[in-house]
Design a protein around this motif. Structure first.
Motif, PDB file in Angstrom:
ATOM      1  N   ARG A   1       0.854  -1.123   0.105  1.00 29.82           N
ATOM      2  CA  ARG A   1      -0.055  -0.116  -0.093  1.00 29.82           C
ATOM      3  C   ARG A   1       0.748   1.202   0.005  1.00 29.82           C
ATOM      4  O   ARG A   1       0.481   2.257  -0.788  1.00 29.82           O
ATOM      5  CB  ARG A   1      -1.035  -0.065   1.231  1.00 29.82           C
ATOM      6  CG  ARG A   1      -2.127  -0.950   1.100  1.00 29.82           C
ATOM      7  CD  ARG A   1      -2.855  -0.955   2.299  1.00 29.82           C
ATOM      8  NE  ARG A   1      -4.115  -1.808   2.202  1.00 29.82           N
ATOM      9  CZ  ARG A   1      -4.560  -2.301   3.139  1.00 29.82           C
ATOM     10  NH1 ARG A   1      -4.375  -1.879   4.565  1.00 29.82           N
ATOM     11  NH2 ARG A   1      -5.607  -3.313   2.797  1.00 29.82           N
ATOM     12  N   LYS A   2       2.094   1.333   0.677  1.00 30.05           N
ATOM     13  CA  LYS A   2       2.874   2.392   0.908  1.00 30.05           C
ATOM     14  C   LYS A   2       3.551   2.742  -0.592  1.00 30.05           C
ATOM     15  O   LYS A   2       3.681   3.681  -1.233  1.00 30.05           O
ATOM     16  CB  LYS A   2       3.941   2.044   1.910  1.00 30.05           C
ATOM     17  CG  LYS A   2       3.307   2.499   3.235  1.00 30.05           C
ATOM     18  CD  LYS A   2       4.163   2.083   4.391  1.00 30.05           C
ATOM     19  CE  LYS A   2       3.261   2.287   5.771  1.00 30.05           C
ATOM     20  NZ  LYS A   2       4.111   2.289   6.924  1.00 30.05           N
ATOM     21  N   VAL A   3       3.874   1.486  -1.175  1.00 31.77           N
ATOM     22  CA  VAL A   3       4.553   1.683  -2.465  1.00 31.77           C
ATOM     23  C   VAL A   3       3.569   2.350  -3.563  1.00 31.77           C
ATOM     24  O   VAL A   3       3.936   3.134  -4.257  1.00 31.77           O
ATOM     25  CB  VAL A   3       5.010   0.210  -3.042  1.00 31.77           C
ATOM     26  CG1 VAL A   3       5.484   0.506  -4.515  1.00 31.77           C
ATOM     27  CG2 VAL A   3       6.185  -0.412  -2.191  1.00 31.77           C
ATOM     28  N   ALA A   4       2.174   1.746  -3.432  1.00 30.40           N
ATOM     29  CA  ALA A   4       1.106   2.252  -4.405  1.00 30.40           C
ATOM     30  C   ALA A   4       0.903   3.645  -4.130  1.00 30.40           C
ATOM     31  O   ALA A   4       0.887   4.592  -5.052  1.00 30.40           O
ATOM     32  CB  ALA A   4      -0.035   1.550  -4.414  1.00 30.40           C
ATOM     33  N   GLU A   5       0.912   4.242  -2.906  1.00 31.83           N
ATOM     34  CA  GLU A   5       0.682   5.569  -2.357  1.00 31.83           C
ATOM     35  C   GLU A   5       1.688   6.333  -2.891  1.00 31.83           C
ATOM     36  O   GLU A   5       1.688   7.426  -3.546  1.00 31.83           O
ATOM     37  CB  GLU A   5       0.411   5.674  -0.960  1.00 31.83           C
ATOM     38  CG  GLU A   5       0.306   6.830  -0.288  1.00 31.83           C
ATOM     39  CD  GLU A   5       0.190   6.932   1.379  1.00 31.83           C
ATOM     40  OE1 GLU A   5       0.877   7.522   1.941  1.00 31.83           O
ATOM     41  OE2 GLU A   5      -0.772   6.408   1.735  1.00 31.83           O
TER      42      GLU A   5
ATOM     43  N   GLU B   1      10.205   0.372 -14.972  1.00 33.48           N
ATOM     44  CA  GLU B   1      11.220   0.724 -15.796  1.00 33.48           C
ATOM     45  C   GLU B   1      12.214   1.617 -14.847  1.00 33.48           C
ATOM     46  O   GLU B   1      13.297   1.351 -15.273  1.00 33.48           O
ATOM     47  CB  GLU B   1      10.605   1.904 -16.795  1.00 33.48           C
ATOM     48  CG  GLU B   1       9.723   1.111 -17.724  1.00 33.48           C
ATOM     49  CD  GLU B   1       9.322   2.213 -19.020  1.00 33.48           C
ATOM     50  OE1 GLU B   1       9.198   3.271 -18.813  1.00 33.48           O
ATOM     51  OE2 GLU B   1       8.248   1.787 -19.614  1.00 33.48           O
ATOM     52  N   LYS B   2      11.900   2.395 -14.036  1.00 31.52           N
ATOM     53  CA  LYS B   2      12.764   3.028 -12.922  1.00 31.52           C
ATOM     54  C   LYS B   2      13.430   1.943 -11.914  1.00 31.52           C
ATOM     55  O   LYS B   2      14.621   2.016 -11.664  1.00 31.52           O
ATOM     56  CB  LYS B   2      11.945   4.100 -12.031  1.00 31.52           C
ATOM     57  CG  LYS B   2      11.658   5.085 -12.721  1.00 31.52           C
ATOM     58  CD  LYS B   2      10.983   6.137 -11.562  1.00 31.52           C
ATOM     59  CE  LYS B   2      12.415   6.928 -11.078  1.00 31.52           C
ATOM     60  NZ  LYS B   2      11.925   8.304 -10.205  1.00 31.52           N
ATOM     61  N   ILE B   3      12.779   0.873 -11.742  1.00 29.31           N
ATOM     62  CA  ILE B   3      13.459  -0.124 -11.089  1.00 29.31           C
ATOM     63  C   ILE B   3      14.510  -0.771 -11.912  1.00 29.31           C
ATOM     64  O   ILE B   3      15.489  -1.286 -11.413  1.00 29.31           O
ATOM     65  CB  ILE B   3      12.198  -0.992 -10.367  1.00 29.31           C
ATOM     66  CG1 ILE B   3      11.379  -0.414  -9.309  1.00 29.31           C
ATOM     67  CG2 ILE B   3      13.082  -2.471  -9.694  1.00 29.31           C
ATOM     68  CD1 ILE B   3      10.200  -1.108  -8.877  1.00 29.31           C
ATOM     69  N   GLY B   4      14.129  -1.080 -12.943  1.00 28.24           N
ATOM     70  CA  GLY B   4      14.685  -1.821 -14.204  1.00 28.24           C
ATOM     71  C   GLY B   4      14.630  -3.337 -14.189  1.00 28.24           C
ATOM     72  O   GLY B   4      14.475  -3.733 -15.457  1.00 28.24           O
TER      73      GLY B   4
ATOM     74  N   LEU C   1      13.525  -4.398  -2.440  1.00 29.38           N
ATOM     75  CA  LEU C   1      12.977  -3.376  -1.625  1.00 29.38           C
ATOM     76  C   LEU C   1      13.997  -2.263  -1.601  1.00 29.38           C
ATOM     77  O   LEU C   1      13.498  -1.078  -1.762  1.00 29.38           O
ATOM     78  CB  LEU C   1      12.856  -3.939  -0.387  1.00 29.38           C
ATOM     79  CG  LEU C   1      12.073  -3.144   0.708  1.00 29.38           C
ATOM     80  CD1 LEU C   1      10.897  -2.616   0.196  1.00 29.38           C
ATOM     81  CD2 LEU C   1      12.520  -3.427   2.054  1.00 29.38           C
ATOM     82  N   VAL C   2      15.197  -2.430  -1.796  1.00 31.43           N
ATOM     83  CA  VAL C   2      16.015  -1.225  -1.960  1.00 31.43           C
ATOM     84  C   VAL C   2      15.895  -0.429  -3.310  1.00 31.43           C
ATOM     85  O   VAL C   2      15.998   0.719  -3.540  1.00 31.43           O
ATOM     86  CB  VAL C   2      17.417  -1.540  -1.501  1.00 31.43           C
ATOM     87  CG1 VAL C   2      18.740  -0.513  -2.153  1.00 31.43           C
ATOM     88  CG2 VAL C   2      17.669  -2.135  -0.114  1.00 31.43           C
TER      89      VAL C   2
ATOM     90  N   ALA D   1      12.618   1.400  -3.138  1.00 29.18           N
ATOM     91  CA  ALA D   1      12.521   2.465  -2.359  1.00 29.18           C
ATOM     92  C   ALA D   1      13.725   3.524  -3.034  1.00 29.18           C
ATOM     93  O   ALA D   1      13.239   4.894  -3.021  1.00 29.18           O
ATOM     94  CB  ALA D   1      13.677   2.344  -1.080  1.00 29.18           C
ATOM     95  N   THR D   2      14.715   3.346  -3.597  1.00 27.91           N
ATOM     96  CA  THR D   2      15.502   4.195  -4.631  1.00 27.91           C
ATOM     97  C   THR D   2      14.467   4.845  -5.763  1.00 27.91           C
ATOM     98  O   THR D   2      14.631   6.170  -5.849  1.00 27.91           O
ATOM     99  CB  THR D   2      16.803   3.494  -5.307  1.00 27.91           C
ATOM    100  OG1 THR D   2      17.358   3.175  -4.251  1.00 27.91           O
ATOM    101  CG2 THR D   2      17.592   4.340  -6.005  1.00 27.91           C
ATOM    102  N   ALA D   3      13.861   3.829  -6.314  1.00 27.78           N
ATOM    103  CA  ALA D   3      13.172   4.393  -7.553  1.00 27.78           C
ATOM    104  C   ALA D   3      12.126   5.584  -7.169  1.00 27.78           C
ATOM    105  O   ALA D   3      11.610   6.518  -7.786  1.00 27.78           O
ATOM    106  CB  ALA D   3      12.472   3.413  -8.140  1.00 27.78           C
ATOM    107  N   LEU D   4      11.519   5.277  -5.774  1.00 29.83           N
ATOM    108  CA  LEU D   4      10.421   6.124  -5.062  1.00 29.83           C
ATOM    109  C   LEU D   4      10.945   7.350  -4.432  1.00 29.83           C
ATOM    110  O   LEU D   4      10.196   8.081  -3.696  1.00 29.83           O
ATOM    111  CB  LEU D   4       9.543   5.355  -4.414  1.00 29.83           C
ATOM    112  CG  LEU D   4       8.789   4.295  -5.102  1.00 29.83           C
ATOM    113  CD1 LEU D   4       7.834   3.226  -4.265  1.00 29.83           C
ATOM    114  CD2 LEU D   4       7.386   4.928  -5.969  1.00 29.83           C
ATOM    115  N   GLU D   5      12.525   7.303  -4.499  1.00 38.28           N
ATOM    116  CA  GLU D   5      12.942   8.682  -3.822  1.00 38.28           C
ATOM    117  C   GLU D   5      13.015   8.316  -2.309  1.00 38.28           C
ATOM    118  O   GLU D   5      12.531   9.553  -1.640  1.00 38.28           O
ATOM    119  CB  GLU D   5      12.592   9.936  -4.408  1.00 38.28           C
ATOM    120  CG  GLU D   5      12.993   9.941  -5.912  1.00 38.28           C
ATOM    121  CD  GLU D   5      12.123  11.203  -6.455  1.00 38.28           C
ATOM    122  OE1 GLU D   5      11.431  11.961  -5.916  1.00 38.28           O
ATOM    123  OE2 GLU D   5      12.103  11.110  -7.525  1.00 38.28           O
TER     124      GLU D   5
END
Length: 65
Positions: free
Chosen positions: A14-18, A32-35, A57-58, A61-65
């Motif tokens: 849910r936090k990823v989606a938000e 695409e950002k994750i790779g 997960l890392v 998190a990096t892709a979502l800043e």
């Protein structure tokens, strides 16, 4: 203290989606950002149906800043 793993997966999803939506990204855009994941994988993560490795997960998190 013990947390139910399924609840943790759902909470993380849910936090990823938000955060993805807040950044104006689609599941395709986040993938695409994750790779090295598919939009379908992102959807499963967001639904709490897919387990994330620490490595992924890392990347998320990096892709979502």
């Amino acid at each position: 203290m013990s947390e139910d793993p399924d609840r943790v997966k759902l909470s993380v999803g849910r936090k990823v989606a938000e955060k993805r939506r807040a950044l104006g990204l689609t599941q395709q855009g986040l993938a695409e950002k994750i790779g090295d994941v598919t939009p379908q994988y992102v959807g499963l993560v967001e639904q709490g149906r897919q387990n994330l490795t620490i490595e992924t997960l890392v990347k998320v998190a990096t892709a979502l800043e």
